[in-house]
Design a protein around this motif. Structure first.
Motif, short mmCIF file in Angstrom:
data_model
loop_
_atom_site.label_atom_id
_atom_site.label_comp_id
_atom_site.label_asym_id
_atom_site.label_seq_id
_atom_site.Cartn_x
_atom_site.Cartn_y
_atom_site.Cartn_z
N GLU A 1 -16.56 -0.26 -0.56
CA GLU A 1 -16.43 -1.08 0.64
C GLU A 1 -16.32 -0.25 1.91
OE1 GLU A 1 -14.22 -5.04 -1.18
OE2 GLU A 1 -12.99 -3.45 -0.31
N GLU A 2 -15.86 0.98 1.78
CA GLU A 2 -15.67 1.85 2.95
C GLU A 2 -16.94 2.55 3.39
OE1 GLU A 2 -12.50 4.43 1.75
OE2 GLU A 2 -11.01 2.82 1.80
N LEU B 1 -1.65 -3.94 -4.32
CA LEU B 1 -3.09 -3.73 -4.38
C LEU B 1 -3.77 -4.95 -4.99
CD1 LEU B 1 -5.62 -1.92 -4.13
CD2 LEU B 1 -5.05 -1.02 -6.40
N GLU C 1 -7.46 6.93 -7.93
CA GLU C 1 -8.13 7.60 -6.81
C GLU C 1 -8.56 9.02 -7.17
OE1 GLU C 1 -5.22 7.34 -3.71
OE2 GLU C 1 -5.52 5.18 -3.44
N HIS D 1 -6.27 -8.25 -3.32
CA HIS D 1 -7.57 -8.61 -3.88
C HIS D 1 -7.47 -9.80 -4.84
CE1 HIS D 1 -8.09 -4.46 -2.50
NE2 HIS D 1 -9.32 -4.83 -2.26
N LEU E 1 -10.50 -1.61 -8.85
CA LEU E 1 -10.26 -1.82 -7.42
C LEU E 1 -10.43 -0.53 -6.63
CD1 LEU E 1 -7.27 -4.32 -7.51
CD2 LEU E 1 -9.66 -4.80 -6.92
N ARG F 1 -12.97 -0.45 -3.64
CA ARG F 1 -12.49 -0.07 -2.31
C ARG F 1 -13.28 1.11 -1.75
NH1 ARG F 1 -6.67 1.25 -2.61
NH2 ARG F 1 -6.78 1.38 -0.37
N CYS F 2 -13.59 2.08 -2.58
CA CYS F 2 -14.40 3.22 -2.14
C CYS F 2 -15.76 2.72 -1.65
CB CYS F 2 -14.57 4.22 -3.28
SG CYS F 2 -15.66 5.60 -2.88
#
Length: 173
Positions: free
Chosen positions: A78-79, A110, A36, A114, A71, A75-76
């Motif tokens: 997808e938001e 995590l 992240e 997925h 991932l 994920r970033c």
């Protein structure tokens, strides 16, 4: 036998140890938080995904490992609604760490969340979803670079250990 084993860090994060070298992957913050910070926040990934223009955002993931960096990038994306398409290319020669993570969903939540996506990339080495194209180029990363389709805008450079994989930690790489 898998060359990796799960290890719990002092902060509670689970990471992997390479049994061949004894080295831990992501020994400081752990893989999730490191991904992240380095590959989402530091690269300004969210801002890049909303930049005007129709061109997809090409992200190169050097060292897929257990797919934590990939991932975090997915994920970033997808938001964010109304964003550029994400074209993710992962380079990795050994699927052992990803298979270990999928085999222990209690220790790797995590990856467990997925699972379908990760099983598809393991099986087919390519997947497409709305807004996402993900390809895994297996084998030596330096050789795989010649097979990239396009210029990469973001690079998640996370090959394993300079001691175990010195070629990828060289100036030439």
């Amino acid at each position: 036998m898998n060359d990796f084993e799960a290890v719990v860090l002092g902060n509670g994060e689970v990471t992997l140890r390479d049994r061949r070298t004894g080295e831990l992957l992501h020994p400081g913050l752990g893989p999730r938080r490191e991904a992240e910070l380095l590959y989402v926040q530091q690269t300004r990934l969210a801002q890049r995904l909303v930049e005007p223009g129709a061109a997809p955002l090409a992200v190169l993931d050097v060292g897929l490992g257990a797919a934590t960096n990939a991932l975090a990038v997915i994920r970033c994306a997808e938001e964010i609604s109304g964003r550029r398409e994400l074209v993710l290319t992962s380079l990795e020669r050994d699927d052992g760490s990803l298979r270990l993570a999928l085999a222990h969903p209690d220790r790797f939540p995590l990856q467990a969340r997925h699972r379908e996506l990760l099983e598809e990339i393991l099986d087919r080495r390519r997947l497409e979803r709305p807004g996402l194209r993900w390809t895994w180029l297996p084998g030596d990363a330096l050789e795989a670079l010649d097979r990239l389709d396009a210029r990469q805008e973001v690079v998640c450079f996370d090959p394993f250990s300079p001691e175990a994989n010195s070629a990828l930690w060289s100036v030439d790489a």
